[in-house]
Design a protein around this motif. Structure first.
Motif, PDB file in Angstrom:
ATOM      1  N   ALA A   1      -0.663 -10.614  10.801  1.00 25.37           N
ATOM      2  CA  ALA A   1      -0.154 -11.104   9.519  1.00 25.37           C
ATOM      3  C   ALA A   1       0.312  -9.949   8.638  1.00 25.37           C
ATOM      4  CB  ALA A   1      -1.231 -11.923   8.808  1.00 25.37           C
ATOM      5  N   VAL A   2      -0.433  -8.824   8.661  1.00 29.21           N
ATOM      6  CA  VAL A   2      -0.022  -7.658   7.882  1.00 29.21           C
ATOM      7  C   VAL A   2       1.273  -7.082   8.454  1.00 29.21           C
ATOM      8  CG1 VAL A   2      -0.671  -5.365   7.068  1.00 29.21           C
ATOM      9  CG2 VAL A   2      -2.417  -7.146   7.267  1.00 29.21           C
ATOM     10  N   ASN A   3       1.360  -6.981   9.765  1.00 28.72           N
ATOM     11  CA  ASN A   3       2.589  -6.476  10.384  1.00 28.72           C
ATOM     12  C   ASN A   3       3.782  -7.376  10.083  1.00 28.72           C
ATOM     13  OD1 ASN A   3       2.193  -3.961  11.670  1.00 28.72           O
ATOM     14  ND2 ASN A   3       1.035  -4.933  13.323  1.00 28.72           N
ATOM     15  N   ASN A   4       3.549  -8.687  10.061  1.00 30.19           N
ATOM     16  CA  ASN A   4       4.633  -9.632   9.745  1.00 30.19           C
ATOM     17  C   ASN A   4       5.147  -9.422   8.323  1.00 30.19           C
ATOM     18  OD1 ASN A   4       4.553 -10.779  12.282  1.00 30.19           O
ATOM     19  ND2 ASN A   4       3.216 -12.478  11.686  1.00 30.19           N
ATOM     20  N   TRP A   5       4.244  -9.069   7.420  1.00 27.21           N
ATOM     21  CA  TRP A   5       4.670  -8.795   6.037  1.00 27.21           C
ATOM     22  C   TRP A   5       5.668  -7.647   6.020  1.00 27.21           C
ATOM     23  CZ3 TRP A   5       4.829  -4.782   2.619  1.00 27.21           C
ATOM     24  CH2 TRP A   5       5.006  -5.096   1.273  1.00 27.21           C
ATOM     25  N   PHE A   6       5.381  -6.600   6.807  1.00 27.18           N
ATOM     26  CA  PHE A   6       6.298  -5.457   6.866  1.00 27.18           C
ATOM     27  C   PHE A   6       7.615  -5.842   7.531  1.00 27.18           C
ATOM     28  CE2 PHE A   6       2.416  -3.050   6.069  1.00 27.18           C
ATOM     29  CZ  PHE A   6       2.879  -2.095   5.181  1.00 27.18           C
TER      30      PHE A   6
ATOM     31  N   LEU B   1       5.183   0.783  -1.441  1.00 29.06           N
ATOM     32  CA  LEU B   1       6.078   1.361  -2.439  1.00 29.06           C
ATOM     33  C   LEU B   1       5.695   2.787  -2.828  1.00 29.06           C
ATOM     34  CD1 LEU B   1       6.538  -1.695  -4.847  1.00 29.06           C
ATOM     35  CD2 LEU B   1       8.207  -0.791  -3.210  1.00 29.06           C
ATOM     36  N   HIS B   2       4.402   3.103  -2.828  1.00 27.94           N
ATOM     37  CA  HIS B   2       3.941   4.362  -3.395  1.00 27.94           C
ATOM     38  C   HIS B   2       3.304   5.322  -2.390  1.00 27.94           C
ATOM     39  CE1 HIS B   2       4.654   2.841  -7.447  1.00 27.94           C
ATOM     40  NE2 HIS B   2       4.044   1.735  -7.094  1.00 27.94           N
ATOM     41  N   GLU B   3       2.945   4.828  -1.201  1.00 28.60           N
ATOM     42  CA  GLU B   3       2.207   5.694  -0.278  1.00 28.60           C
ATOM     43  C   GLU B   3       2.761   5.691   1.142  1.00 28.60           C
ATOM     44  OE1 GLU B   3      -1.996   5.300  -0.342  1.00 28.60           O
ATOM     45  OE2 GLU B   3      -2.188   5.690  -2.487  1.00 28.60           O
ATOM     46  N   TRP B   4       4.024   5.383   1.318  1.00 31.39           N
ATOM     47  CA  TRP B   4       4.738   5.528   2.589  1.00 31.39           C
ATOM     48  C   TRP B   4       4.191   4.647   3.724  1.00 31.39           C
ATOM     49  CZ3 TRP B   4       3.028   9.751  -0.302  1.00 31.39           C
ATOM     50  CH2 TRP B   4       4.016  10.466  -0.960  1.00 31.39           C
ATOM     51  N   ALA B   5       3.439   3.604   3.425  1.00 33.33           N
ATOM     52  CA  ALA B   5       2.919   2.726   4.482  1.00 33.33           C
ATOM     53  C   ALA B   5       4.059   1.898   5.067  1.00 33.33           C
ATOM     54  CB  ALA B   5       1.840   1.807   3.926  1.00 33.33           C
ATOM     55  N   LYS B   6       4.120   1.823   6.399  1.00 34.69           N
ATOM     56  CA  LYS B   6       5.222   1.125   7.070  1.00 34.69           C
ATOM     57  C   LYS B   6       4.756   0.063   8.063  1.00 34.69           C
ATOM     58  CE  LYS B   6       8.788   3.610   5.454  1.00 34.69           C
ATOM     59  NZ  LYS B   6       8.077   4.476   4.507  1.00 34.69           N
ATOM     60  N   CYS B   7       3.455  -0.031   8.322  1.00 38.64           N
ATOM     61  CA  CYS B   7       2.956  -1.017   9.281  1.00 38.64           C
ATOM     62  C   CYS B   7       1.469  -1.248   9.034  1.00 38.64           C
ATOM     63  CB  CYS B   7       3.190  -0.556  10.725  1.00 38.64           C
ATOM     64  SG  CYS B   7       2.276   0.932  11.180  1.00 38.64           S
TER      65      CYS B   7
END
Length: 494
Positions: free
Chosen positions: A485-490, A457-463
């Protein structure tokens, strides 16, 4: 009538984000576009130092060293959560007389008006915490000060500062065309995820694309000129920590190149860097076997604990976009920045530079624009903290302990990492957190859903890569399933 932005910046590395922050803070309207993730190129592949560059004294680069040394303490005050003082040990190996090294370090201590960091001392390598670490032929070392920085977070915090001052920061937007029409720049961007295009207009165009600078000139502006940048690759390896104290080491390799060995992420040692000309694909920069062998050999020449390729936990490489000054070797090419301004077309090329001097570079860039924007505000970044850095660096422990005391139900190591990443923004991250369960899903190694969501939401992270290697360094610990698991969240979020 179409809105005309004051300044459009190509490139979301440290120079581009620093210029965006400075310009937006002066009241200019700013748009920054980065074709990949912010800081995903050279700016996250450095040796992670805010330093004067001791070795540049040998090349008589006193002006560059002085400028960098002055910035060292300014940046320490601006971002005390991600920049920390460190002490370096320079073992005396007989290659240079002791008096010569002491003279160089005396100049290094005084050239930049050092006020905060402690001065040089001579240390025995045979006593106390330093004994038994280096080979027996190293008896003493000169200990001096510099600073460590989380380089990719420095980029992000400047981008956050720009955004907080009203700039539009567009990651994963490639500039595919920039044409001068009727006194303004008409710019076409392409969203690299969706392929959608967007056209906007700007008074001033700034090319801060780093290694891609010449490609922007030829492919985006459709101008064919001699290259302005010399591409030089620098590579690093990360191994399990080779010693237990908190000092860093400076070694001299057989080719005269300085190699650093730095405590990294508590459990590791970072070793680098190399210097070799690069002519390959900028989207596929990696350390090669000869560089790995070279770094291992230099380490083994000094440390008693030997390493080989099988000991490497991680490795990375980046390409420095140095000004092509015709220097005969990669090592001799200038590390200072060069600004090329086309006043008729309001176009600036930003060439070279160091992380340490990014703020000065941004100020000098804005100085070119005072005639264009006579009502913009004055210099402001010298005394203004970056987001999360609004505390005195001497109060780091006190402020961190305050965070720990207010969240007693969370592990202290987790809160320490939060504070080292986000500073006082840790309280924003942890807003409405009343138990560990409020942090959401545990992805492993202290990465919880709440932090992932905050970075999205605040730092442009996309993957996952954005999170694990640039916003944090938790990728050093994660296995393939945890990364997935982190990629699946995105995937679910987007």
């Amino acid at each position: 009538m179409d809105k005309i932005t004051d300044v459009f910046i190509i490139g979301g590395g440290i120079n581009g984000s620093g210029i965006a922050a400075d310009a937006a803070g002066r009241g200019l309207s700013v748009v920054l576009s980065e074709q990949n993730d912010l800081g995903s190129g050279t700016s996250s592949a450095s040796t992670k130092l805010v330093h004067g560059g001791l070795r540049y004294l040998e090349h008589y680069k006193f002006k560059l060293v002085r400028k960098a040394l002055q910035e060292r303490e300014i940046l320490l005050k601006k971002a005390p959560h991600i920049i920390k003082p460190i002490r370096f040990l320079l073992p005396h190996n007989g290659m240079r007389p002791g008096w010569f090294i002491r003279l160089g370090l005396f100049i290094y201590d005084h050239l930049g008006g050092r006020k905060i960091l402690p001065p040089t001392k001579t240390r025995s390598l045979k006593k106390g915490i330093f004994s038994g670490i280096l080979e027996k032929n190293y008896h003493k070392a000169f200990e001096y000060s510099d600073c460590w920085v989380d380089d990719s977070r420095l980029v992000i915090l400047n981008a956050c500062s720009a955004r907080d001052s009203g700039a539009e920061v567009l990651s994963r937007h490639k500039c595919i065309s920039a044409i001068r029409k009727n006194g303004v720049w008409e710019i076409i961007l392409e969203n690299t995820a969706s392929g959608t295009k967007r056209t906007l207009k700007a008074k001033v165009l700034i090319n801060a694309a780093g290694p891609w600078l010449d490609k922007v000139i030829s492919n985006v502006l459709n101008e064919h000129k001699p290259p302005l940048v010399r591409l030089v690759k620098g590579s690093h390896i990360i191994v399990n920590k080779l010693y237990n104290h908190d000092r860093s080491y400076v070694f001299q390799g057989s080719n005269g190149r300085i190699i650093f060995a730095i405590p990294y992420q508590k459990n590791f040692t970072l070793i680098g860097t190399t210097d070799q000309d690069f002519q390959g694909d900028l989207s596929n920069v990696h350390i090669d076997g000869t560089e790995v062998e070279y770094l291992c050999n230099v380490s083994n020449e000094y440390f008693k604990l030997k390493i080989s390729t099988k000991d490497i936990i991680s490795k990375y490489a980046g390409v420095r976009p140095l000004y092509d000054d015709g220097a005969s070797t990669a090592q001799e090419a200038t590390r200072d920045f060069v600004l090329k301004y086309d006043k008729d077309n309001l176009f600036l090329n930003i060439i070279g530079g160091k992380i340490t001097t990014y703020r000065v570079l941004a100020e000098q860039t804005l100085n070119y624009l005072t005639d264009i924007f006579p009502n913009m505000k004055n210099d402001w970044t010298k005394d203004s903290p970056l987001p999360g850095g609004n505390f005195n660096f001497n109060d780091f422990d006190v402020t961190q302990n305050k965070l720990v005391s207010e969240y007693p139900f969370l592990e202290e190591t987790l809160l320490h990492r939060y504070f080292e990443n986000y500073g006082t923004l840790s309280w924003v991250l942890l807003k409405n957190i009343n138990s560990i369960y409020d942090l959401g899903k545990d992805f492993g190694h202290g990465l919880y859903e709440k932090e992932v969501e905050y970075l999205y939401l605040h730092e442009w992270a996309k993957c996952a890569e954005d999170i694990l290697w640039r916003r944090t360094k938790l990728g050093l610990h994660m296995n393939d399933q945890q990364v997935e698991a982190v990629n699946n969240w995105f995937t679910e979020k987007m």
